[in-house]
Design an enzyme around this catalytic site. Sequence first.
Site, PDB file in Angstrom:
ATOM      1  N   SER A  17     -13.370  -5.838   3.083  1.00 16.56           N
ATOM      2  CA  SER A  17     -13.559  -5.678   1.632  1.00 16.56           C
ATOM      3  C   SER A  17     -12.322  -6.125   0.843  1.00 16.56           C
ATOM      4  O   SER A  17     -12.442  -6.694  -0.245  1.00 16.56           O
ATOM      5  CB  SER A  17     -13.955  -4.242   1.276  1.00 16.56           C
ATOM      6  OG  SER A  17     -12.895  -3.351   1.449  1.00 16.56           O
ATOM      7  N   HIS A 113      -1.646  -1.164   2.540  1.00 20.58           N
ATOM      8  CA  HIS A 113      -1.696   0.097   3.291  1.00 20.58           C
ATOM      9  C   HIS A 113      -2.330   1.163   2.398  1.00 20.58           C
ATOM     10  O   HIS A 113      -1.948   1.297   1.230  1.00 20.58           O
ATOM     11  CB  HIS A 113      -0.271   0.510   3.696  1.00 20.58           C
ATOM     12  CG  HIS A 113      -0.250   1.787   4.470  1.00 20.58           C
ATOM     13  ND1 HIS A 113      -0.643   1.859   5.785  1.00 20.58           N
ATOM     14  CD2 HIS A 113       0.077   3.044   4.102  1.00 20.58           C
ATOM     15  CE1 HIS A 113      -0.544   3.114   6.198  1.00 20.58           C
ATOM     16  NE2 HIS A 113      -0.108   3.854   5.195  1.00 20.58           N
ATOM     17  N   ASP A 149       4.679  -0.526   8.507  1.00 22.00           N
ATOM     18  CA  ASP A 149       4.479   0.085   7.184  1.00 22.00           C
ATOM     19  C   ASP A 149       5.794   0.420   6.476  1.00 22.00           C
ATOM     20  O   ASP A 149       5.850   1.366   5.670  1.00 22.00           O
ATOM     21  CB  ASP A 149       3.612   1.355   7.292  1.00 22.00           C
ATOM     22  CG  ASP A 149       2.220   1.056   7.843  1.00 22.00           C
ATOM     23  OD1 ASP A 149       1.729  -0.064   7.641  1.00 22.00           O
ATOM     24  OD2 ASP A 149       1.633   1.955   8.480  1.00 22.00           O
ATOM     25  N   GLU A 178      -7.390  -0.372  -4.095  1.00 19.37           N
ATOM     26  CA  GLU A 178      -6.886  -1.477  -3.255  1.00 19.37           C
ATOM     27  C   GLU A 178      -7.429  -2.812  -3.752  1.00 19.37           C
ATOM     28  O   GLU A 178      -6.704  -3.814  -3.822  1.00 19.37           O
ATOM     29  CB  GLU A 178      -7.308  -1.281  -1.793  1.00 19.37           C
ATOM     30  CG  GLU A 178      -6.663  -0.097  -1.104  1.00 19.37           C
ATOM     31  CD  GLU A 178      -7.058   0.008   0.359  1.00 19.37           C
ATOM     32  OE1 GLU A 178      -7.090  -1.014   1.062  1.00 19.37           O
ATOM     33  OE2 GLU A 178      -7.333   1.138   0.816  1.00 19.37           O
TER      34      GLU A 178
HETATM   35  C1  GRF Z   1      -8.067  -0.756   4.023  1.00 20.14           C
HETATM   36  O1  GRF Z   1      -8.097   0.579   3.629  1.00 20.14           O
HETATM   37  C2  GRF Z   1      -6.641  -1.230   4.182  1.00 20.14           C
HETATM   38  O2  GRF Z   1      -5.765  -0.634   3.289  1.00 20.14           O
HETATM   39  C3  GRF Z   1      -6.304  -0.814   5.583  1.00 20.14           C
HETATM   40  O3  GRF Z   1      -7.480  -1.019   6.314  1.00 20.14           O
HETATM   41  C4  GRF Z   1      -8.613  -0.942   5.435  1.00 20.14           C
HETATM   42  C5  GRF Z   1      -9.338  -2.237   5.590  1.00 20.14           C
HETATM   43  O4  GRF Z   1     -10.538  -2.263   4.876  1.00 20.14           O
HETATM   44  N1  GRF Z   1      -5.163  -1.521   6.062  1.00 20.14           N
HETATM   45  P1  GRF Z   1     -11.253  -3.642   4.581  1.00 20.14           P
HETATM   46  O5  GRF Z   1     -11.475  -4.317   5.937  1.00 20.14           O
HETATM   47  O6  GRF Z   1     -10.367  -4.435   3.698  1.00 20.14           O
HETATM   48  O7  GRF Z   1     -12.549  -3.278   3.934  1.00 20.14           O
END
Ligand code: GRF
Length: 216
Positions: A17, A113, A149, A178
């Site tokens: 996503s 993250h 991280d 995000e």
């Molecule tokens: C997200 O929450 C990102 O912050 C973490 O892993 C998850 C990945 O989700 N590192 P997506 O594959 O981007 O939907």
Amino acid sequence: MSGARKRVAILVSGRGSNMAALIDAAAESDYPAEIVAVISNRPGAGALDIASRAGVPTTVIDHKAFGSREAFDAALDAELTRIAPDVVCFAGFMRLLTPGFIDRWEGRMLNIHPALLPSFKGLDTHARALAAGVRLHGCTVHLVTAEMDAGPIVAQAAVPVLDDDDEDALSARVLAAEHRLYPRALAMWARGEARLEDGRVRVAEEPEPSSPLVWP
Ligand code: GRF
């Protein structure tokens, strides 16, 4: 960084996503970066279908096909060298990389993250935020360094934690943040409006200092 659109490769392992948010943002003509490749270490990653439908070339480098971390990282390095990206965005890429690989690409790798670093490094960030009783949680875009991280922070977004939140509700709220933060942070990085200086990220124009985000 400045000038022509920057070439971006995205590394994924799962549903994609955040990758989709970056691809959508880069579809705008005035966005300062183009997504030139998506690489997954998992053949079944949902991200691969999304990228293909958007017309972005995909590659699978299945980590299970390699006998060691070094061998996988060498294959990833070779593929990235072929693609020659200016920036490598990690978007749900669930692999720890060897110091040799990090050395070669350091300063060009961004990660998102799902927590306000340096709090809650590692996995299960939302459960741990709930257990800790924090009132604000969020996400961080940072440069990738050898320590997990812990690289210089480019940008962060905060969301409130509500009394009735469970892990699903909180993670959905953070994920929406995000999807706003990562395209914005990549754009700043690609335009050179955020850049590394003495181990810290500096931004060209700081926002007006305004009221703190107070919750509750
Ligand atoms: C997200 O929450 C990102 O912050 C973490 O892993 C998850 C990945 O989700 N590192 P997506 O594959 O981007 O939907």
